[in-house]
Design a protein around this motif. Structure first.
Motif, PDB file in Angstrom:
ATOM      1  N   HIS A   1      14.200 -23.955 -38.066  1.00 56.01           N
ATOM      2  CA  HIS A   1      13.808 -24.322 -39.282  1.00 56.01           C
ATOM      3  C   HIS A   1      14.796 -25.139 -40.234  1.00 56.01           C
ATOM      4  O   HIS A   1      15.978 -24.442 -40.431  1.00 56.01           O
TER       5      HIS A   1
ATOM      6  N   HIS B   1       7.985 -26.598 -36.919  1.00 59.18           N
ATOM      7  CA  HIS B   1       7.440 -27.189 -38.007  1.00 59.18           C
ATOM      8  C   HIS B   1       7.754 -28.291 -38.790  1.00 59.18           C
ATOM      9  O   HIS B   1       7.992 -28.285 -39.904  1.00 59.18           O
TER      10      HIS B   1
ATOM     11  N   CYS C   1      12.462 -18.989 -36.805  1.00 68.31           N
ATOM     12  CA  CYS C   1      13.215 -19.395 -38.463  1.00 68.31           C
ATOM     13  C   CYS C   1      14.481 -18.542 -38.769  1.00 68.31           C
ATOM     14  O   CYS C   1      14.837 -18.299 -39.730  1.00 68.31           O
TER      15      CYS C   1
ATOM     16  N   TYR D   1      16.943 -20.808 -45.054  1.00 65.57           N
ATOM     17  CA  TYR D   1      16.941 -19.502 -45.747  1.00 65.57           C
ATOM     18  C   TYR D   1      18.630 -18.881 -45.716  1.00 65.57           C
ATOM     19  O   TYR D   1      19.314 -19.334 -44.883  1.00 65.57           O
TER      20      TYR D   1
ATOM     21  N   HIS E   1       5.498 -20.001 -31.924  1.00 67.28           N
ATOM     22  CA  HIS E   1       6.194 -19.862 -33.123  1.00 67.28           C
ATOM     23  C   HIS E   1       5.130 -18.935 -34.112  1.00 67.28           C
ATOM     24  O   HIS E   1       4.366 -19.264 -34.800  1.00 67.28           O
TER      25      HIS E   1
ATOM     26  N   ASP F   1       3.086 -20.706 -36.748  1.00 67.06           N
ATOM     27  CA  ASP F   1       4.098 -20.342 -37.945  1.00 67.06           C
ATOM     28  C   ASP F   1       3.397 -19.183 -38.516  1.00 67.06           C
ATOM     29  O   ASP F   1       3.687 -18.910 -39.785  1.00 67.06           O
TER      30      ASP F   1
END
Ligand SMILES: [Zn+2]
Length: 521
Positions: free
Chosen positions: A214, A244, A89, A186, A60, A409
């Motif tokens: 994500h 994460h 993500c 997002y 990641h 990340d």
């Protein structure tokens, strides 16, 4: 005759078994022999009793654009990384094409770094990347595919848009993408209902392709967000990786994470292939606009910038942020004092690089909401942030779970980076293995070698055994050290004495050799 013989080492083979002493011989980019070896080699390295492990794998990162820059790889090699996976993500730099491409590149910049080239296919990207000091795999970002097909608007997709996404997804997987990533926190993926999400992911049903996610929320709604992903795993019958894992906000600490770990364990017992990963820091980093209510992002960054200048929209945003729990309300959960602004470009804002929104507001004599909205509007929504959101006890609990992996990340904004770019893997060994004893060394190494390799079907990586790829790192555990700090993050880590990518020394006695035996997988 072998190319390299690495003698007198404690071998951690990636399986989580205890280290054993011996030698490892390399030939033609693969591991030729393991054990007590007497045949000669062109080059011999005396390990001096240090550990030899498979090269570390970070599944990641967000180095999509960064790896195209000429000096790329120093921060990664100094941590023992020989393989990274980008495109996480939901926000991959590839494949990007069509009328929305400029808006997509603007949106990605605080995460992947600025890139002014578009890559319609993974093949184009692979050709542009050329030779690298380490290997890089790519995930297809479903947010990128949606934004290319339909822009950043909200609402349901048309059938034609959905077909375009399916075609682009299948093409990218055929082109060699290692899996698929979602960024439900997002825009524009936050506009999917679960049902619409399943529709757009339909080609992945029973594909065995890993979906990394994500999640929609990591704050008050994080356990519901996990339930949504378990439902997706159940419906699609394909592996899911919760990216994460964390619980944002003190009121969720030490409550939501234990609950989620128990839920994942139970789902695995039911036969779902669900795993999770964690970065070993209490702070994250992403776009600063991530603190705003997502519905204001429906027109893309230009519409959001206009809204940030409009008194009525500002008042609406503020009301939502003061009490809202139906989105990842980081201001409410973590406080303005825990949100640091970065990647500021305008001369009057540059002195505030790395300062909290609370500190910027105090310096400007403004209310913190006004300071935040003014800053974002003046900077055209381009800033990144470092936000202190997670709890150390939660991080340790996730590390201990048998189904967790460790990631960085790492994002590559133009301004102040997060220290994880330079130090996530040494930090795992230094802080969580050596100092706190949260994990035993073989177990920690397993989580960053064989486990992630097997997860993504890279079955020749992440292990020390004859026939495996000769990606290796040699280190003394007592000397591994993260050097970056929150204020000075860009310090190369120490302690990786030798690193081999594909049988070629890319770090030799702690110095980079400048050789580039890696490639985009
Ligand atoms: Zn993420």
């Amino acid at each position: 005759m072998f190319d390299h013989l690495i003698q007198n080492v404690q071998i951690l083979d990636g399986s989580s078994a205890p280290a054993f002493s011996g030698s490892v011989a390399l030939a033609g980019g693969t591991i030729a022999a393991v054990g007590h070896i007497s045949a000669p080699a062109a080059h011999t390295v005396d390990g001096g009793g240090r550990y030899l492990a498979p090269g570390f794998i970070d599944i990641h990162r967000h180095a999509d654009a960064a790896l195209l820059s000429p000096g790329f790889g120093q921060a990664e090699l100094a941590q023992g990384l020989t393989t990274i996976i980008n495109g996480n993500c939901g926000v991959s730099l590839v494949p990007v094409d069509g009328p929305h491409q400029a808006a997509v590149l603007d949106y990605l910049a605080p995460i992947t770094g600025r890139c002014d080239r578009v890559f319609p296919t993974l093949g184009d990207y692979r050709a542009a990347a050329g030779a690298l000091p380490l290997h890089a795999g790519m995930l297809v970002g479903m947010g990128t595919l949606r934004a290319c097909a339909a822009g950043f608007r909200d609402g349901a997709l048309t059938e034609e848009e959905c077909r375009a996404i399916h075609a682009a997804l299948e093409r990218a997987l055929a082109d060699g993408a290692l899996g698929v990533s979602l960024g439900l926190g997002y825009a524009p993926e936050c506009f999917y209902t679960t049902e619409q999400l399943l529709q757009v992911l339909a080609p992945l049903r029973r594909s065995g392709r890993v979906i990394t996610v994500h999640m929609r929320q990591e704050g008050d709604g994080v356990t519901e967000a996990l339930e949504e992903m378990l439902a997706v795993a159940r419906a699609l019958e394909t592996p899911v990786e919760i990216s994460h894992l964390k619980a944002i906000g003190k009121r969720n600490w030490r409550r939501a994470v234990p609950e989620m770990l128990a839920r994942i364990a139970q789902a695995r017992e039911e036969g779902l292939d669900v795993m999770c990963d964690v970065y070993p820091y209490p702070a994250g980093s992403t776009q600063l606009i991530h603190v705003l209510p997502p519905e204001f992002q429906a027109g893309g960054l230009s519409a959001l910038t206009a809204a940030l200048r409009d008194p009525e929209d500002r008042a609406r945003m503020r009301r939502r942020m003061e009490t809202g729990t139906d989105f990842e309300n980081i201001v409410l959960l973590a406080g303005f004092e825990n949100i640091l602004a970065a990647s500021l470009r305008r001369p009057e804002n540059v002195p505030f690089e790395g300062c909290s929104i609370a500190a910027i507001a105090a310096a400007q004599g403004k209310d913190p909401y006004d300071a935040l909205f003014d800053l974002l509007a003046a900077e055209d929504c381009g800033p990144s942030m470092i936000d202190f959101i997670a709890d150390e006890a939660d991080i340790e609990a996730i590390l201990r779970a048998p189904f967790s992996g460790v990631i960085s990340d790492a994002t590559y904004p133009a301004g102040l980076p997060h220290p994880r770019v330079y130090g996530a893997f040494p930090r795992l060994l230094e802080t969580y293995v050596r100092q706190r004893g949260v994990l035993a060394l073989p177990e920690a190494v397993h989580k960053i070698t064989r486990q992630p390799a097997d997860r993504f079907g890279l079955t020749k990586k992440g292990r020390i055994q004859p026939g495996a790829d000769a990606d290796l790192c040699l280190f003394g555990l007592e000397r591994v050290r993260e050097r970056g700090t929150w204020s000075q993050p860009d310090q190369l880590a120490e302690g990786m004495d030798w690193v081999f990518t594909a049988g070629v020394p890319v770090v030799q006695e702690g110095q980079s050799t400048g050789l580039r035996p890696g490639r985009v997988l």
